[in-house]
Write an enzyme that holds these catalytic residues in place. Structure first.
Site, PDB file in Angstrom:
ATOM      1  N   ASN A 138       0.856  -1.190   0.000  1.00  0.00           N
ATOM      2  CA  ASN A 138       0.000   0.000   0.000  1.00  0.00           C
ATOM      3  C   ASN A 138       0.896   1.246   0.000  1.00  0.00           C
ATOM      4  OD1 ASN A 138      -1.454   2.253   1.026  1.00  0.00           O
ATOM      5  ND2 ASN A 138      -3.071   0.874   1.701  1.00  0.00           N
TER       6      ASN A 138
ATOM      7  N   HIS B 153       0.969   6.240   1.782  1.00  0.00           N
ATOM      8  CA  HIS B 153       1.682   7.212   2.621  1.00  0.00           C
ATOM      9  C   HIS B 153       2.877   7.850   1.936  1.00  0.00           C
ATOM     10  CE1 HIS B 153      -1.236   6.775   5.620  1.00  0.00           C
ATOM     11  NE2 HIS B 153      -1.058   5.472   5.688  1.00  0.00           N
TER      12      HIS B 153
ATOM     13  N   HIS C 132      -5.620   3.574  -1.657  1.00  0.00           N
ATOM     14  CA  HIS C 132      -6.944   3.928  -1.149  1.00  0.00           C
ATOM     15  C   HIS C 132      -7.263   5.355  -1.567  1.00  0.00           C
ATOM     16  CE1 HIS C 132      -9.656   4.111   2.732  1.00  0.00           C
ATOM     17  NE2 HIS C 132     -10.324   4.408   1.637  1.00  0.00           N
TER      18      HIS C 132
ATOM     19  N   ARG D 291      -9.385   8.029  -0.865  1.00  0.00           N
ATOM     20  CA  ARG D 291     -10.345   8.400   0.172  1.00  0.00           C
ATOM     21  C   ARG D 291     -11.214   9.551  -0.300  1.00  0.00           C
ATOM     22  NH1 ARG D 291      -8.877   6.234   5.510  1.00  0.00           N
ATOM     23  NH2 ARG D 291     -10.642   7.449   6.270  1.00  0.00           N
TER      24      ARG D 291
ATOM     25  N   ARG E  89      -6.922  12.632   1.007  1.00  0.00           N
ATOM     26  CA  ARG E  89      -5.805  13.052   1.875  1.00  0.00           C
ATOM     27  C   ARG E  89      -4.471  12.479   1.423  1.00  0.00           C
ATOM     28  NH1 ARG E  89      -7.294   9.720   7.344  1.00  0.00           N
ATOM     29  NH2 ARG E  89      -9.278  10.769   7.040  1.00  0.00           N
ATOM     30  N   HIS E  90      -4.486  11.354   0.693  1.00  0.00           N
ATOM     31  CA  HIS E  90      -3.200  10.856   0.166  1.00  0.00           C
ATOM     32  C   HIS E  90      -3.309  10.616  -1.345  1.00  0.00           C
ATOM     33  CE1 HIS E  90      -5.216   7.215   1.532  1.00  0.00           C
ATOM     34  NE2 HIS E  90      -4.888   7.391   2.800  1.00  0.00           N
TER      35      HIS E  90
ATOM     36  N   GLU F  34      -8.600   0.423  -2.948  1.00  0.00           N
ATOM     37  CA  GLU F  34      -9.455   0.426  -1.756  1.00  0.00           C
ATOM     38  C   GLU F  34     -10.434   1.577  -1.903  1.00  0.00           C
ATOM     39  OE1 GLU F  34      -6.973   0.770   1.632  1.00  0.00           O
ATOM     40  OE2 GLU F  34      -6.017  -1.145   1.298  1.00  0.00           O
TER      41      GLU F  34
ATOM     42  N   THR G  92      -7.170   6.272  10.155  1.00  0.00           N
ATOM     43  CA  THR G  92      -6.974   5.199   9.181  1.00  0.00           C
ATOM     44  C   THR G  92      -8.244   4.363   9.218  1.00  0.00           C
ATOM     45  OG1 THR G  92      -5.582   3.321   8.557  1.00  0.00           O
ATOM     46  CG2 THR G  92      -5.790   3.753  10.913  1.00  0.00           C
ATOM     47  N   THR G  93      -8.314   3.322   8.383  1.00  0.00           N
ATOM     48  CA  THR G  93      -9.526   2.490   8.358  1.00  0.00           C
ATOM     49  C   THR G  93      -9.597   1.705   9.667  1.00  0.00           C
ATOM     50  OG1 THR G  93      -9.108   2.310   5.999  1.00  0.00           O
ATOM     51  CG2 THR G  93     -10.828   0.911   6.895  1.00  0.00           C
TER      52      THR G  93
ATOM     53  N   GLU H 129     -10.808  -9.535   2.722  1.00  0.00           N
ATOM     54  CA  GLU H 129      -9.551  -9.185   3.392  1.00  0.00           C
ATOM     55  C   GLU H 129      -9.861  -9.086   4.880  1.00  0.00           C
ATOM     56  OE1 GLU H 129      -6.964  -6.248   1.647  1.00  0.00           O
ATOM     57  OE2 GLU H 129      -6.193  -5.682   3.632  1.00  0.00           O
TER      58      GLU H 129
ATOM     59  N   HIS I  56      -3.530  -4.786   7.621  1.00  0.00           N
ATOM     60  CA  HIS I  56      -3.658  -3.624   8.518  1.00  0.00           C
ATOM     61  C   HIS I  56      -2.776  -3.795   9.758  1.00  0.00           C
ATOM     62  CE1 HIS I  56      -5.227  -0.014  10.396  1.00  0.00           C
ATOM     63  NE2 HIS I  56      -5.694   0.286   9.213  1.00  0.00           N
ATOM     64  N   GLY I  57      -1.877  -2.845   9.924  1.00  0.00           N
ATOM     65  CA  GLY I  57      -1.050  -2.816  11.130  1.00  0.00           C
ATOM     66  C   GLY I  57       0.058  -3.852  11.159  1.00  0.00           C
TER      67      GLY I  57
ATOM     68  N   GLY J  10       1.191  -1.453   4.340  1.00  0.00           N
ATOM     69  CA  GLY J  10       1.528  -0.114   3.887  1.00  0.00           C
ATOM     70  C   GLY J  10       2.331   0.712   4.861  1.00  0.00           C
ATOM     71  N   HIS J  11       1.682   1.201   5.894  1.00  0.00           N
ATOM     72  CA  HIS J  11       2.265   2.240   6.745  1.00  0.00           C
ATOM     73  C   HIS J  11       3.642   1.857   7.274  1.00  0.00           C
ATOM     74  CE1 HIS J  11       2.753   4.558  10.510  1.00  0.00           C
ATOM     75  NE2 HIS J  11       2.258   5.530   9.772  1.00  0.00           N
TER      76      HIS J  11
END
Ligand code: PXP
Length: 249
Positions: free
Chosen positions: A11, A14, A47, A49, A53-54, A74, A104-105, A155, A194-195, A216-217
């Site tokens: 992802n 960012h 994603h 959004r 924002r990104h 996404e 975040t989601t 997912e 995620h995470g 991603g992050h």
């Protein structure tokens, strides 16, 4: 079950977050996508959004044109996003819940509670040959709902697992394992994300039925210190090692 190869979707949102901080065009998420393609990533996740924002609209076509990797878009379940997905025809569309004020989601999609709203959207995406994925909590009700919606992919949200420690984390891992198996038994391809970090990815990567992780992050954060290529290669190695120790070739 002997696990197959686990795909890594990266992802790149960012990279765009950093770009947007100064309003220019550097760093370009397209360059990140090219690096991911070069160093063994299996897909690009982005994603779009509602608040942009990104990732922004103009990024999508550029990301798609930059590499031969499949794009996993996404998106929130809105008419606006549906129209964008149908225009861009990504390989996959992952429907996520979205709240404007969240960082975040934060949770999974309530596929069970929103059947009537989601059904026509899922069908229109499938009719356009876009692989539909639903980002859901590892929960029987949500897997049932994904089945009723005809989604080929779910997912599983690993956020709770990532934030938990000790016994609670083991319990969450067990839920992820059970729900991945349940999805696979019912013909749904399970993914997760995620995470996820170097420290917590391996127990998840060891879940035999999972076909793909989206990360991603943490990777973009690590890239600040070691470069994106090194970060992706390291994550890939950890995933492959976990897979090997669970019996894959
Ligand atoms: N999968 C989905 C559906 C997501 O919404 C996100 C975050 O945008 C990710 C995976 C990646 O999560 P993280 O950035 O925490 O690795």
């Amino acid at each position: 079950m002997t696990p197959g190869r686990l795909r890594l979707g990266v992802n790149i949102d960012h990279v765009a977050t950093i770009r947007n901080a100064r309003g220019g065009d550097h760093p370009d998420p397209v360059r990140a996508a090219e690096i991911v393609a070069m160093c063994g990533g299996d897909g690009i996740t982005a994603h779009l959004r509602e608040d942009r924002r990104h990732i922004r609209d103009a990024d999508l076509a550029r990301i798609q044109a930059a590499t031969g990797l499949p794009l996993n878009l996404e998106m929130a379940a809105t008419e606006e996003m549906l129209e964008i997905a149908l225009r861009h025809k990504p390989h996959a569309a992952c429907i996520v819940p979205e709240r404007r004020e969240e960082r975040t989601t934060e949770g999974g999609l309530d596929a069970a509670g929103q059947h009537n709203r989601l059904y026509p959207m899922v069908q229109r995406l499938l009719d356009a040959d876009i692989r539909v994925s639903l980002f859901i909590a590892p929960d029987v009700r949500q897997i049932d709902a994904a089945l009723r919606l005809g989604a080929p992919v779910v997912e599983l949200h690993t956020g709770e697992y990532a934030h938990a420690t000790g016994e609670a984390q083991l319990a969450e891992l067990a839920r992820l394992t059970d729900m991945a198996a349940l999805a696979a038994r019912n013909g749904i391809e399970p993914h997760a994300g995620h995470g996820l970090t170097y420290d917590n990815v391996q127990p998840v990567a060891g879940i035999a039925e999972l076909a793909e992780l989206n990360i991603g992050h943490y990777l973009i954060g690590e890239a600040v210190f070691v470069g994106l290529e090194t970060a992706v290669v390291r994550m890939r190695e950890l995933m492959d090692a976990a897979r090997r120790s669970h019996g894959a070739g």
